[in-house]
Write a protein that holds these residues in place. Sequence first.
Motif, short mmCIF file in Angstrom:
data_model
loop_
_atom_site.label_atom_id
_atom_site.label_comp_id
_atom_site.label_asym_id
_atom_site.label_seq_id
_atom_site.Cartn_x
_atom_site.Cartn_y
_atom_site.Cartn_z
N GLN A 5 0.82 -1.21 0.00
CA GLN A 5 0.00 0.00 0.00
C GLN A 5 0.86 1.27 0.00
OE1 GLN A 5 -3.81 -0.08 0.10
NE2 GLN A 5 -2.96 -1.90 -0.87
N MET B 238 -3.51 0.48 7.59
CA MET B 238 -4.80 1.11 7.32
C MET B 238 -4.85 2.54 7.84
SD MET B 238 -5.87 -1.33 5.64
CE MET B 238 -7.35 -0.47 5.11
N GLY C 38 -9.39 -7.44 3.06
CA GLY C 38 -10.08 -7.17 1.80
C GLY C 38 -9.26 -6.32 0.85
N ARG C 39 -8.53 -5.36 1.38
CA ARG C 39 -7.81 -4.43 0.52
C ARG C 39 -6.42 -4.94 0.12
NH1 ARG C 39 -7.46 1.80 2.30
NH2 ARG C 39 -9.72 1.41 2.30
N VAL C 40 -5.81 -5.76 0.98
CA VAL C 40 -4.42 -6.15 0.76
C VAL C 40 -4.24 -7.66 0.55
CG1 VAL C 40 -2.09 -6.10 1.73
CG2 VAL C 40 -3.65 -4.18 2.14
N ALA D 133 -3.19 4.89 5.39
CA ALA D 133 -4.00 5.20 4.21
C ALA D 133 -4.87 6.42 4.43
CB ALA D 133 -4.87 4.00 3.85
N GLN E 185 -10.61 -5.08 7.09
CA GLN E 185 -10.37 -4.10 6.04
C GLN E 185 -9.05 -4.39 5.34
OE1 GLN E 185 -10.53 -0.35 8.06
NE2 GLN E 185 -12.73 -0.43 8.41
N PHE E 186 -8.04 -4.72 6.12
CA PHE E 186 -6.72 -5.05 5.57
C PHE E 186 -6.82 -6.30 4.71
CE2 PHE E 186 -2.69 -7.32 5.84
CZ PHE E 186 -1.76 -6.35 5.52
N TYR F 8 1.00 -11.26 4.19
CA TYR F 8 1.16 -10.58 2.90
C TYR F 8 2.48 -10.98 2.24
CZ TYR F 8 1.96 -6.80 -0.45
OH TYR F 8 2.24 -6.09 -1.59
#
Length: 244
Positions: free
Chosen positions: A11, A46, A232-234, A49, A229-230, A74
């Motif tokens: 990110q 997050m 889903g986004r990452v 961001a 959230q992490f 990740y």
Amino acid sequence: MLIPPSVLTIQGLPIHLLADYAQWLRERVEQGQGTQVVTLNAEMVMQAAQNPSLKAVIQQAELVVPDGVGVTWYLKLRRRGTYHAPGIDLVSQVLAHLQGKAVFFLGGAPEVGERAAQYWRQRNPNLVMAGVRHGYFSPAEEAEIVAQLQRQQPRLILVALGVPRQEIWIQKHRHICPQSVWVGVGGSLDIWAGVKVRAPLWMRRLYLEWAFRLYQEPWRWRRMLALPQFAGRVLLPALWGGGE
């Protein structure tokens, strides 16, 4: 001569990859190479961001380690191997071997820092304690702290003011001790002081330390919303072969 770490981004934030983070950091301390260390987890990713100041600090840090399980997953999904360096373990490995170089504890509740310092004096009698100051300081007291740091020039400065305050505070003041290694240590002082209990080793090995912290501090549930959230986004894009 220290070998520069390789870098992967998440990110827009760097993650530095090293075979031995503690050894690399010990050498930075010994050689007086100014360093800001960020212990990166999913929640911080997050936050960055939404917080340009925090994002800029992380991007400029000399060492960003994969602290949280989300960041570790990740790296695995990106096929970079297993890298996991919890901040409390990393700093403990440095403090355990520190000799002749002064350390300064800043942050935590009143008396917590002193108890944490005593914990480390017992484990490393050769530790040089430059000073201990709690984190509930006024502007006038902050000026005193800055003056004390500038005067004493401790080689290792541990700042426990919480994220993102500690990272931004370090970036703002690190110029006063240009040869120091500065680390944002979050709740590590509470653990060393015996105020809080760390997750059992088996939970840490299974990357479940976050669940133990939530059990201990259920009020953290709002902060834990950063984890899905992490994911889903990452994590999901990385699983599908996307991501940075």
